[in-house]
Design a protein around this motif. Sequence first.
Motif, mmCIF file in Angstrom:
data_model
loop_
_atom_site.group_PDB
_atom_site.id
_atom_site.type_symbol
_atom_site.label_atom_id
_atom_site.label_comp_id
_atom_site.label_asym_id
_atom_site.label_seq_id
_atom_site.Cartn_x
_atom_site.Cartn_y
_atom_site.Cartn_z
ATOM 1 N N THR A 1 -15.723 -59.265 108.763
ATOM 2 C CA THR A 1 -15.156 -59.301 109.913
ATOM 3 C C THR A 1 -13.795 -58.752 110.475
ATOM 4 O O THR A 1 -13.614 -57.753 109.841
ATOM 5 N N ILE A 2 -13.345 -58.616 111.871
ATOM 6 C CA ILE A 2 -12.784 -57.705 112.404
ATOM 7 C C ILE A 2 -11.421 -57.850 111.274
ATOM 8 O O ILE A 2 -11.118 -56.881 111.350
ATOM 9 N N GLN A 3 -11.035 -58.843 111.063
ATOM 10 C CA GLN A 3 -9.481 -58.071 110.002
ATOM 11 C C GLN A 3 -10.174 -57.502 108.583
ATOM 12 O O GLN A 3 -9.130 -57.032 108.222
ATOM 13 N N ASP A 4 -11.369 -57.189 108.090
ATOM 14 C CA ASP A 4 -12.011 -56.573 106.965
ATOM 15 C C ASP A 4 -11.814 -55.660 107.722
ATOM 16 O O ASP A 4 -11.259 -54.286 106.672
ATOM 17 N N ILE A 5 -12.046 -54.553 109.349
ATOM 18 C CA ILE A 5 -11.794 -54.193 109.297
ATOM 19 C C ILE A 5 -10.471 -53.112 110.005
ATOM 20 O O ILE A 5 -10.769 -52.149 109.397
ATOM 21 N N ALA A 6 -9.891 -53.956 110.296
ATOM 22 C CA ALA A 6 -8.881 -53.513 110.203
ATOM 23 C C ALA A 6 -8.312 -53.322 109.230
ATOM 24 O O ALA A 6 -7.104 -52.238 109.304
ATOM 25 N N ASP A 7 -8.412 -53.930 107.749
ATOM 26 C CA ASP A 7 -7.688 -53.681 107.119
ATOM 27 C C ASP A 7 -8.320 -52.646 106.242
ATOM 28 O O ASP A 7 -7.288 -51.298 105.928
ATOM 29 N N SER A 8 -9.050 -52.394 106.485
ATOM 30 C CA SER A 8 -9.818 -50.452 105.663
ATOM 31 C C SER A 8 -9.674 -49.264 106.646
ATOM 32 O O SER A 8 -9.245 -48.672 106.082
ATOM 33 N N LEU A 9 -9.304 -49.928 108.353
ATOM 34 C CA LEU A 9 -8.915 -48.590 108.904
ATOM 35 C C LEU A 9 -7.020 -48.802 108.734
ATOM 36 O O LEU A 9 -6.501 -47.728 109.928
ATOM 37 N N GLY A 10 -6.122 -49.340 108.188
ATOM 38 C CA GLY A 10 -4.777 -49.685 108.649
ATOM 39 C C GLY A 10 -4.485 -49.842 109.958
ATOM 40 O O GLY A 10 -3.346 -50.038 109.966
ATOM 41 N N LEU A 11 -5.365 -50.605 110.505
ATOM 42 C CA LEU A 11 -4.922 -51.371 112.247
ATOM 43 C C LEU A 11 -4.836 -52.678 112.678
ATOM 44 O O LEU A 11 -4.841 -53.627 111.338
ATOM 45 N N SER A 12 -4.809 -53.247 113.205
ATOM 46 C CA SER A 12 -4.029 -55.074 113.502
ATOM 47 C C SER A 12 -5.258 -55.037 114.082
ATOM 48 O O SER A 12 -6.340 -54.915 113.964
ATOM 49 N N ARG A 13 -5.323 -56.383 113.774
ATOM 50 C CA ARG A 13 -6.515 -56.988 114.093
ATOM 51 C C ARG A 13 -7.072 -56.585 115.354
ATOM 52 O O ARG A 13 -7.953 -57.214 116.164
ATOM 53 N N ASN A 14 -5.457 -57.058 116.188
ATOM 54 C CA ASN A 14 -5.942 -57.342 117.880
ATOM 55 C C ASN A 14 -6.225 -55.839 117.939
ATOM 56 O O ASN A 14 -7.434 -55.849 119.800
ATOM 57 N N THR A 15 -5.666 -54.685 118.227
ATOM 58 C CA THR A 15 -6.068 -52.794 117.683
ATOM 59 C C THR A 15 -7.714 -53.229 117.583
ATOM 60 O O THR A 15 -8.793 -52.642 119.023
ATOM 61 N N VAL A 16 -8.031 -53.414 116.438
ATOM 62 C CA VAL A 16 -9.697 -53.586 116.453
ATOM 63 C C VAL A 16 -10.946 -54.317 117.288
ATOM 64 O O VAL A 16 -11.407 -53.596 117.872
ATOM 65 N N SER A 17 -10.062 -55.368 117.533
ATOM 66 C CA SER A 17 -10.581 -56.091 118.335
ATOM 67 C C SER A 17 -10.685 -55.094 119.648
ATOM 68 O O SER A 17 -12.048 -55.307 121.095
ATOM 69 N N LYS A 18 -9.892 -55.021 120.299
ATOM 70 C CA LYS A 18 -10.151 -53.988 121.616
ATOM 71 C C LYS A 18 -10.706 -53.429 121.566
ATOM 72 O O LYS A 18 -11.513 -53.062 122.353
#
Length: 86
Positions: free
Chosen positions: A7-24
């Motif tokens: 999920t986008i949340q998985d990517i966000a967690d692995s990079l230390g970013l917010s879900r919103n930033t990853v989605s954008k």
Amino acid sequence: MNKEKVTIQDIADSLGLSRNTVSKALNNNPSIPDETRSKVIRKAIDMNYKQFALFEQEGTPAKKKPAISPCLLQICRTIHILARHC
């Protein structure tokens, strides 16, 4: 990662970013710096994020397969961004 679906949340967690930033970043939003976008895209590819699957699974009718892969389009955009910084 043992999860079947990334999920986008998985990517966000692995990079230390917010879900919103990853989605954008995945949607090529111009408010996201190129470096961040590149990191997100690389991580999404590494984690086999669904948006970056070249084709659907074997056995999918041809009419349901995209004429051009969204992944290929995003890779081309990323190469263009990275090439500007070389």
